[in-house]
Design an enzyme around this catalytic site. Sequence first.
Site, PDB file in Angstrom:
ATOM      1  N   CYS A 333       5.928  -4.474  -1.664  1.00 51.83           N
ATOM      2  CA  CYS A 333       4.630  -3.943  -1.189  1.00 51.83           C
ATOM      3  C   CYS A 333       4.962  -2.921  -0.118  1.00 51.83           C
ATOM      4  O   CYS A 333       4.889  -3.216   1.076  1.00 51.83           O
ATOM      5  CB  CYS A 333       3.774  -5.061  -0.604  1.00 51.83           C
ATOM      6  SG  CYS A 333       3.537  -6.449  -1.719  1.00 51.83           S
ATOM      7  N   GLY A 335       3.875   0.350   0.744  1.00 51.35           N
ATOM      8  CA  GLY A 335       3.025   1.339   1.413  1.00 51.35           C
ATOM      9  C   GLY A 335       2.596   0.890   2.803  1.00 51.35           C
ATOM     10  O   GLY A 335       2.320  -0.290   2.992  1.00 51.35           O
ATOM     11  N   PRO A 336       2.535   1.794   3.764  1.00 47.69           N
ATOM     12  CA  PRO A 336       2.823   3.230   3.694  1.00 47.69           C
ATOM     13  C   PRO A 336       4.302   3.593   3.873  1.00 47.69           C
ATOM     14  O   PRO A 336       4.636   4.767   3.921  1.00 47.69           O
ATOM     15  CB  PRO A 336       1.997   3.800   4.853  1.00 47.69           C
ATOM     16  CG  PRO A 336       1.961   2.680   5.854  1.00 47.69           C
ATOM     17  CD  PRO A 336       1.977   1.392   5.075  1.00 47.69           C
ATOM     18  N   GLY A 338       6.804   2.140   6.225  1.00 51.69           N
ATOM     19  CA  GLY A 338       7.520   1.943   7.481  1.00 51.69           C
ATOM     20  C   GLY A 338       8.807   1.149   7.280  1.00 51.69           C
ATOM     21  O   GLY A 338       9.900   1.597   7.659  1.00 51.69           O
ATOM     22  N   LYS A 339       8.683  -0.025   6.661  1.00 50.54           N
ATOM     23  CA  LYS A 339       9.888  -0.837   6.467  1.00 50.54           C
ATOM     24  C   LYS A 339      10.776  -0.221   5.398  1.00 50.54           C
ATOM     25  O   LYS A 339      12.002  -0.296   5.477  1.00 50.54           O
ATOM     26  CB  LYS A 339       9.510  -2.279   6.116  1.00 50.54           C
ATOM     27  CG  LYS A 339       8.847  -2.985   7.284  1.00 50.54           C
ATOM     28  CD  LYS A 339       8.484  -4.399   6.973  1.00 50.54           C
ATOM     29  CE  LYS A 339       7.498  -4.912   8.011  1.00 50.54           C
ATOM     30  NZ  LYS A 339       6.144  -4.277   7.899  1.00 50.54           N
ATOM     31  N   GLU A 358       4.774   0.057  -4.812  1.00 46.38           N
ATOM     32  CA  GLU A 358       3.464   0.040  -4.122  1.00 46.38           C
ATOM     33  C   GLU A 358       2.382   0.181  -5.188  1.00 46.38           C
ATOM     34  O   GLU A 358       2.494   0.988  -6.100  1.00 46.38           O
ATOM     35  CB  GLU A 358       3.411   1.188  -3.102  1.00 46.38           C
ATOM     36  CG  GLU A 358       2.049   1.520  -2.552  1.00 46.38           C
ATOM     37  CD  GLU A 358       1.317   0.371  -1.854  1.00 46.38           C
ATOM     38  OE1 GLU A 358       1.921  -0.369  -1.056  1.00 46.38           O
ATOM     39  OE2 GLU A 358       0.096   0.209  -2.137  1.00 46.38           O
ATOM     40  N   ASP A 385       1.833  -2.780  -9.957  1.00 43.13           N
ATOM     41  CA  ASP A 385       1.420  -4.064  -9.406  1.00 43.13           C
ATOM     42  C   ASP A 385       2.664  -4.921  -9.162  1.00 43.13           C
ATOM     43  O   ASP A 385       3.393  -5.245 -10.113  1.00 43.13           O
ATOM     44  CB  ASP A 385       0.466  -4.747 -10.394  1.00 43.13           C
ATOM     45  CG  ASP A 385      -0.191  -5.974  -9.779  1.00 43.13           C
ATOM     46  OD1 ASP A 385       0.413  -6.588  -8.871  1.00 43.13           O
ATOM     47  OD2 ASP A 385      -1.309  -6.309 -10.201  1.00 43.13           O
ATOM     48  N   ASP A 403       6.226  -7.858   1.823  1.00 43.91           N
ATOM     49  CA  ASP A 403       5.421  -7.652   3.048  1.00 43.91           C
ATOM     50  C   ASP A 403       3.976  -7.557   2.567  1.00 43.91           C
ATOM     51  O   ASP A 403       3.437  -6.476   2.391  1.00 43.91           O
ATOM     52  CB  ASP A 403       5.897  -6.359   3.717  1.00 43.91           C
ATOM     53  CG  ASP A 403       5.222  -6.091   5.050  1.00 43.91           C
ATOM     54  OD1 ASP A 403       4.552  -6.996   5.580  1.00 43.91           O
ATOM     55  OD2 ASP A 403       5.365  -4.967   5.559  1.00 43.91           O
ATOM     56  N   CYS A 456       1.764  -9.479   8.799  1.00 45.09           N
ATOM     57  CA  CYS A 456       1.460  -9.124  10.194  1.00 45.09           C
ATOM     58  C   CYS A 456       0.238  -9.936  10.608  1.00 45.09           C
ATOM     59  O   CYS A 456      -0.717  -9.416  11.182  1.00 45.09           O
ATOM     60  CB  CYS A 456       1.281  -7.630  10.404  1.00 45.09           C
ATOM     61  SG  CYS A 456      -0.028  -6.901   9.446  1.00 45.09           S
TER      62      CYS A 456
HETATM   63  C1  LIG Z   1       1.183  -5.010   4.657  1.00 42.44           C
HETATM   64  S1  LIG Z   1       1.142  -3.600   3.695  1.00 42.44           S
HETATM   65  C2  LIG Z   1       2.857  -3.221   3.577  1.00 42.44           C
HETATM   66  C3  LIG Z   1       3.378  -2.484   4.775  1.00 42.44           C
HETATM   67  C4  LIG Z   1       4.711  -1.824   4.486  1.00 42.44           C
HETATM   68  N1  LIG Z   1       5.710  -2.767   4.055  1.00 42.44           N
HETATM   69  C5  LIG Z   1       5.223  -1.063   5.679  1.00 42.44           C
HETATM   70  O1  LIG Z   1       6.072  -1.565   6.432  1.00 42.44           O
HETATM   71  O2  LIG Z   1       4.777   0.075   5.868  1.00 42.44           O
HETATM   72  C6  LIG Z   1       0.812  -4.228   2.120  1.00 42.44           C
HETATM   73  C7  LIG Z   1       0.827  -3.190   1.025  1.00 42.44           C
HETATM   74  O3  LIG Z   1       0.700  -3.885  -0.218  1.00 42.44           O
HETATM   75  C8  LIG Z   1      -0.008  -3.068  -1.113  1.00 42.44           C
HETATM   76  N2  LIG Z   1      -0.468  -3.918  -2.227  1.00 42.44           N
HETATM   77  C9  LIG Z   1      -1.633  -4.566  -2.366  1.00 42.44           C
HETATM   78  N3  LIG Z   1      -1.649  -5.239  -3.527  1.00 42.44           N
HETATM   79  C10 LIG Z   1      -0.458  -5.020  -4.116  1.00 42.44           C
HETATM   80  C11 LIG Z   1       0.115  -5.431  -5.337  1.00 42.44           C
HETATM   81  N4  LIG Z   1      -0.539  -6.218  -6.182  1.00 42.44           N
HETATM   82  N5  LIG Z   1       1.352  -5.003  -5.638  1.00 42.44           N
HETATM   83  C12 LIG Z   1       2.032  -4.196  -4.788  1.00 42.44           C
HETATM   84  N6  LIG Z   1       1.533  -3.760  -3.622  1.00 42.44           N
HETATM   85  C13 LIG Z   1       0.307  -4.179  -3.289  1.00 42.44           C
HETATM   86  C14 LIG Z   1      -1.087  -2.475  -0.253  1.00 42.44           C
HETATM   87  O4  LIG Z   1      -1.599  -1.308  -0.859  1.00 42.44           O
HETATM   88  C15 LIG Z   1      -0.326  -2.191   1.042  1.00 42.44           C
HETATM   89  O5  LIG Z   1       0.187  -0.897   1.015  1.00 42.44           O
END
Ligand SMILES: C[S@@+](CC[C@H](N)C(=O)[O-])C[C@H]1O[C@@H](n2cnc3c(N)ncnc32)[C@H](O)[C@@H]1O
Length: 530
Positions: A333, A335-336, A338-339, A358, A385, A403, A456
């Site tokens: 996961c 987006g955006p 950072g990690k 993402e 997904d 994440d 978080c």
């Molecule tokens: C907590 S954020 C991740 C932050 C990211 N790791 C960072 O450090 O910038 C969770 C992310 O999961 C994405 N997301 C939501 N449902 C998802 C899915 N089914 N599969 C993959 N990503 C998903 C969201 O769009 C969001 O960008």
Amino acid sequence: MSGREGGHSGGAPRGGGHGGGPRGGDRGGSGGPSRRNERGRERNRPQGQREWSRTAPRERTRRADPARLVAFEVLRAVSAEDAYANLVLPARIRHHRLDRRDAGFATELAYGALRSRGTLDAVLSRCVDRPLDQLDPAVLDLLRLGAYQLLSMRVPAHAALDETVGLTRAVAGAGPSSLVNAVLRRVSARGLDEWLDEVTGDLADETERTALRHAHPAWIVRALRQALVAHGRKPDEIDALLDADNAAPVVNLVALPGLGSLDDALAAGAEPGPLVEGSALSGGGDLGRWSAVREGTVRVQDAGSQLVARAVAAVPVGERDADDHHEAWLDLCAGPGGKAALLGALAAQKGATLLANEAAPHRADLVRQALRPVPEQVWEVRTGDGREAGTALGRQFDRVIADVPCTGLGALRRRPESRWRRSPADLAELGPLQRQLLDAAIDATAPGGVVGYVTCSPHPAETTVVVEDALRRRSDIEPIDAGAALDAVALKPLGAGQGPTAQLWPHVHGTDAMFLALFRKLPTSGGKTA
Ligand SMILES: C[S@@+](CC[C@H](N)C(=O)[O-])C[C@H]1O[C@@H](n2cnc3c(N)ncnc32)[C@H](O)[C@@H]1O
């Protein structure tokens, strides 16, 4: 609303100029006792001593103070368009070309009024002769801005009032300005402490009182208190935790390992980050003045995020057969990004590759942007997904970080409006997705490999309960001590471990409340029995 004169929310920007003169909008002024007073610095103003403009509201200025106008535009975008303040604010500051001092004032006012909404509304509802939801929403936002200046900023009462009435005339017309004038006069009749006593006086429930005093919804106060206990801390830390949520977070920088340098930031006064290598704490300002930030090799990233990413990258994976084995990493996961950016740089140093997945296409684009400084042969971004990762990717990974989407209750200080947007229903909605993503992460991990589950949020429903569920349901994982893994990458012992999982806290570590659980994938044949 813990903001008091001298407290964070009430602290005036240094050298600021938003007090207004005796007339609204007259900020340059002459003849005042001192430039400092005239420009709005009024330290230790005794309660009850107010100076009022003698000018009737409709005769006062129509000119809106640009910093207050920016704050108003942010509140409107948040209320009317569900916008995120942290995205709208910089754009409005640029649009109105605010200088650094005005930008500081606009930020404090907008963020403070958004954070304190529940408390401000409780006060305003005692000063308005009708339910607040019957007011024009723009007028309600103006009242919140005025009340926040009166109760929690070092702005002289006459300036807070005149400037808000002037702003009202400029953005809503002369009609509402009389109402705003009358209501704010009532607000100004008491100081914050008196108002807090008044609005909490008839509440029997202690949590409800804490919620109003610290400007959080009561359900979040309950949830955070429960989270403290679930993670082995004392429930009476709640006041310190809520205060930390209301403090402006320092800007944490990360230099991407092997790619970025903090030299410019440190030379400009940033301090080396005390928790994690390659990080710095900056006083803020326009970070774009540093080329490393423009290039993306130095990024803004909470130290907690840096720590969990580094821990996932560093914890030993099971022995690999071939000497020339290059590890494959998956950020499920991303987006955006950072990690992903930090992991990509670490992967490059270790000869590993990173697949950043993402679900949302526009966020996948942000991940690509974040990864741009990392050599392109190291990484790939996939839009899809994450729940399909166990099957759709056609391979398994040595390290996987999930994440997952969460309530963000651990990052409230960064997102001033989010506490009023979230509801307990979000927890129920996110739970199944979090479990499915963790399952997919485990499925996508090679035997001996490592899975990091990150949120978080410290809420037990998103953290320990999800982890306990996975350990109960699955026979192919075992927990790894996440507290020890964090300590192994931190510059000092964090004491974040509780059982096998780890929880960071704003009031203890100065980070977002990041949660980390680590698992090792067991070989299928030798797996434990369910
Ligand atoms: C907590 S954020 C991740 C932050 C990211 N790791 C960072 O450090 O910038 C969770 C992310 O999961 C994405 N997301 C939501 N449902 C998802 C899915 N089914 N599969 C993959 N990503 C998903 C969201 O769009 C969001 O960008």
